[in-house]
Design a protein around this motif. Structure first.
Motif, PDB file in Angstrom:
ATOM      1  N   ASN A 106      31.325  28.250  45.091  1.00 45.07           N
ATOM      2  CA  ASN A 106      32.262  28.947  44.579  1.00 45.07           C
ATOM      3  C   ASN A 106      31.516  29.848  44.313  1.00 45.07           C
ATOM      4  O   ASN A 106      32.545  31.498  44.195  1.00 45.07           O
ATOM      5  CB  ASN A 106      33.631  27.952  43.600  1.00 45.07           C
ATOM      6  N   ALA A 107      31.088  30.159  43.371  1.00 50.05           N
ATOM      7  CA  ALA A 107      30.036  31.595  42.957  1.00 50.05           C
ATOM      8  C   ALA A 107      29.220  31.969  43.844  1.00 50.05           C
ATOM      9  O   ALA A 107      29.633  32.988  43.666  1.00 50.05           O
ATOM     10  CB  ALA A 107      28.746  30.892  41.463  1.00 50.05           C
TER      11      ALA A 107
ATOM     12  N   ALA B  11      32.385  33.991  45.945  1.00 58.51           N
ATOM     13  CA  ALA B  11      32.031  35.495  45.150  1.00 58.51           C
ATOM     14  C   ALA B  11      31.316  36.475  45.057  1.00 58.51           C
ATOM     15  O   ALA B  11      31.716  37.632  45.093  1.00 58.51           O
ATOM     16  CB  ALA B  11      32.974  34.985  43.501  1.00 58.51           C
TER      17      ALA B  11
ATOM     18  N   VAL C 181      34.456  33.405  33.845  1.00 55.85           N
ATOM     19  CA  VAL C 181      34.114  32.647  34.174  1.00 55.85           C
ATOM     20  C   VAL C 181      32.766  32.457  35.454  1.00 55.85           C
ATOM     21  O   VAL C 181      32.725  33.425  35.983  1.00 55.85           O
ATOM     22  CB  VAL C 181      35.454  32.050  34.987  1.00 55.85           C
ATOM     23  N   GLU C 182      31.951  31.651  35.620  1.00 58.21           N
ATOM     24  CA  GLU C 182      30.645  32.065  36.054  1.00 58.21           C
ATOM     25  C   GLU C 182      30.963  31.410  36.919  1.00 58.21           C
ATOM     26  O   GLU C 182      30.304  31.825  38.732  1.00 58.21           O
ATOM     27  CB  GLU C 182      29.615  31.435  35.219  1.00 58.21           C
ATOM     28  N   ALA C 183      31.369  29.909  37.597  1.00 60.13           N
ATOM     29  CA  ALA C 183      31.666  29.153  38.417  1.00 60.13           C
ATOM     30  C   ALA C 183      32.363  28.114  37.603  1.00 60.13           C
ATOM     31  O   ALA C 183      32.297  27.394  36.713  1.00 60.13           O
ATOM     32  CB  ALA C 183      29.822  28.577  38.130  1.00 60.13           C
ATOM     33  N   TYR C 184      33.074  27.055  39.024  1.00 62.84           N
ATOM     34  CA  TYR C 184      34.040  26.138  38.592  1.00 62.84           C
ATOM     35  C   TYR C 184      34.552  25.554  40.354  1.00 62.84           C
ATOM     36  O   TYR C 184      34.376  25.810  41.006  1.00 62.84           O
ATOM     37  CB  TYR C 184      35.400  26.987  39.006  1.00 62.84           C
TER      38      TYR C 184
ATOM     39  N   GLU D  58      41.195  33.798  42.648  1.00 60.22           N
ATOM     40  CA  GLU D  58      39.811  33.611  42.532  1.00 60.22           C
ATOM     41  C   GLU D  58      39.360  34.100  41.282  1.00 60.22           C
ATOM     42  O   GLU D  58      40.103  34.976  40.461  1.00 60.22           O
ATOM     43  CB  GLU D  58      38.695  34.800  43.365  1.00 60.22           C
TER      44      GLU D  58
ATOM     45  N   VAL E 137      36.200  33.455  39.758  1.00 54.63           N
ATOM     46  CA  VAL E 137      34.707  33.910  38.968  1.00 54.63           C
ATOM     47  C   VAL E 137      35.295  34.965  38.700  1.00 54.63           C
ATOM     48  O   VAL E 137      36.325  36.035  39.493  1.00 54.63           O
ATOM     49  CB  VAL E 137      34.095  33.766  40.212  1.00 54.63           C
TER      50      VAL E 137
END
Length: 497
Positions: free
Chosen positions: A171-172, A175, A431-434, A477, A479
């Protein structure tokens, strides 16, 4: 006196489908079969009695009192070194590099490396009688780094296993690449379909049916969402019965034992490294210093460029694992060459820690047919934590096997610092990653979030169980999205958006 080069001189592997066989051996029995096949591949079973090292790769599907000792007893041999490894998908390539070092130094003659899993057992009475005739002691030597991949704080926030962590990277990456969720889903489905096609053409693959990108990317009852953005068909398959083995020796030993020259496949380059061990210490979820450093060192040792590699098998537990490796090595993700020769862990099969041994066997088979070609093989442990790479060819190297630069690689990896971690965060965080994890019915169950506070420090958090929020996280999104985070009271930190 001729230069001694490390070579793989014998190979064996098997995929043991229950529907194709009346019974399923236990893991060491499968391993015994492939080691004996590797000896026959060398041209003589007597090779086994000359081995001075036997290493059994860590087995998930059964616990033995003394795996390597019991295995040697089954083979009827008594090597001076009998080892069992710690966990890690990096292990097979790390072991080959390690054996090559010792062969080049003259401290090792022949190394047998074996890996096996027998996750599907039938019939039950066979399981009950597996070990009745196998001896062994209560103690054994374990090699490799046996640390768990996550801290207690990370595990509190459910970042505990690869299936929970690699989608954070995915996911990171999505983005950072500026892709929409729909675009990324289509990209991943097409990427996986290419792997599935390769597996369908491999008689040793666990799944021999080519799945289309539509089949892989569409959520259905049979292909539920597991770990957003990955469907079930994008995840590795571990419930397999597979085993592989290689026999590594020096060219002097191969000559002495009369092993035909057309069996030899040379180790041209090899490198290993360990990143900062825990996720909380990493710079971000869109890069991998250990892949960058180790891949570069491996190519440099071989004196080859990336463009000179004829085929690759990059460790493929999850799409982000392979894609980030490819990007760190210098590939354009929009125009990738084939990145597997087996079909990868979701389609060829993911036998625990030993998958890469199968990739090496596949590479050796190809290089025997086309000796002037080069193969690049990589192997990952935990979450871009332990990484090993090797370059193979049927062509004799023009330089000695010498890995003196390894210390410098690790020193550079150890020199990084990371953003720092706040274990009791409070305030605004982006949020950085999820990822959103789903239960076995395909329903969203919990979200795992890595975020950055305004101070720049990283924090881990989860959300309340909110199906509407989970749906939004898979459609929009998240991130970069900001929320308010508060410390957990004995539980995980909580973030609200």
């Amino acid at each position: 006196m001729p230069v001694v080069h490390p070579v793989i001189a014998g190979i064996g592997q098997i995929t043991y489908h229950p529907e194709e066989h009346p019974d399923t051996p236990h893991p060491l029995q499968l391993a015994k079969g492939v080691v004996e096949a590797a000896a026959e591949d060398c041209g003589s079973r007597a090779v086994l009695s000359h081995a001075d090292s036997v290493t059994v790769i860590n087995i998930f599907s059964h616990a033995y009192g003394d795996p390597a000792g019991q295995f040697c007893e089954m083979l009827g041999i008594g090597p001076r070194v009998r080892e069992y490894t710690a966990m890690g998908g990096n292990t097979p390539q790390w072991l080959v590099n390690r054996a090559a070092d010792r062969i080049a130094r003259g401290t090792l003659s022949i190394a047998i490396l074996a890996g096996s899993e027998a996750m599907l057992y039938a019939p039950a009475q066979t399981r009950d009688n597996w070990l009745q005739d196998i001896g062994g002691s209560d103690a054994f030597e374990m090699v490799g780094d046996s640390r768990w991949g996550s801290t207690p704080h990370e595990m509190l926030h459910r970042a505990r296993y690869p299936l929970e962590v690699y989608p954070l990277y995915e996911n990171a990456l999505r983005a950072e690449r500026g892709m929409s969720i729909a675009e990324n889903r289509a990209f991943l489905a097409e990427y996986c379909a290419r792997f599935s096609k390769i597996a369908s053409e491999n008689p040793r693959a666990w799944f021999r049916k080519a799945r289309s990108s539509v089949e892989i990317g569409t959520v259905t009852d049979r292909n539920r969402m597991v770990n957003f953005p990955y469907t079930k068909y994008m995840n590795p398959i571990m419930n397999v019965n597979q085993a592989a083995a290689v026999i590594v020796m020096g060219t002097d030993t191969a000559r002495r034992l009369g092993i035909p020259r057309d069996k030899w496949v040379y180790l041209q380059g090899g490198a290993d490294g360990t990143d900062r061990w825990f996720l909380s210490e990493r710079d971000d979820f869109t890069s991998s210093p250990v892949v960058r450093e180790v891949a570069s060192a491996c190519l440099s040792m071989a004196g080859r460029g990336l463009g000179e590699m004829d085929f690759f098998d990059l460790y493929s537990c999850f799409p982000s694992a392979t894609l980030l490796q490819a990007r760190e090595m210098g590939f354009d993700l929009e125009s990738l060459p084939p990145l597997t020769i087996t079909g990868g862990l979701p389609y060829f099969g993911g036998p625990g820690n030993s998958y890469t041994l199968h990739a090496i066997v596949e590479a050796v088979e190809r290089l025997r047919k086309a000796p002037d070609r080069f193969a690049f093989i990589s192997a990952l442990g935990w979450y871009f934590t332990k990484f090993s790479a090797g370059i193979y060819s049927g062509r004799e190297p023009d330089r000695r096997w010498d890995r003196k630069g390894q210390d410098a690689v690790q020193q550079r990896l150890d020199s990084g610092r990371g953003p720092g971690l706040e274990t009791a965060p409070k305030g605004t965080a982006a949020v950085e990653a999820y990822t959103v994890m789903h239960d076995r019915r395909g329903e969203p169950d919990y979200a795992i979030i890595a975020a950055r506070l305004e101070s720049g420090k990283r924090c881990w958090a989860m959300t309340e169980k909110d199906p509407e929020l989970f749906r939004a996280m898979e459609e929009e999104e998240f991130v970069g999205k900001k929320g308010r985070v508060v410390p957990g009271d004995g539980g995980p930190n909580l973030i609200a958006f």
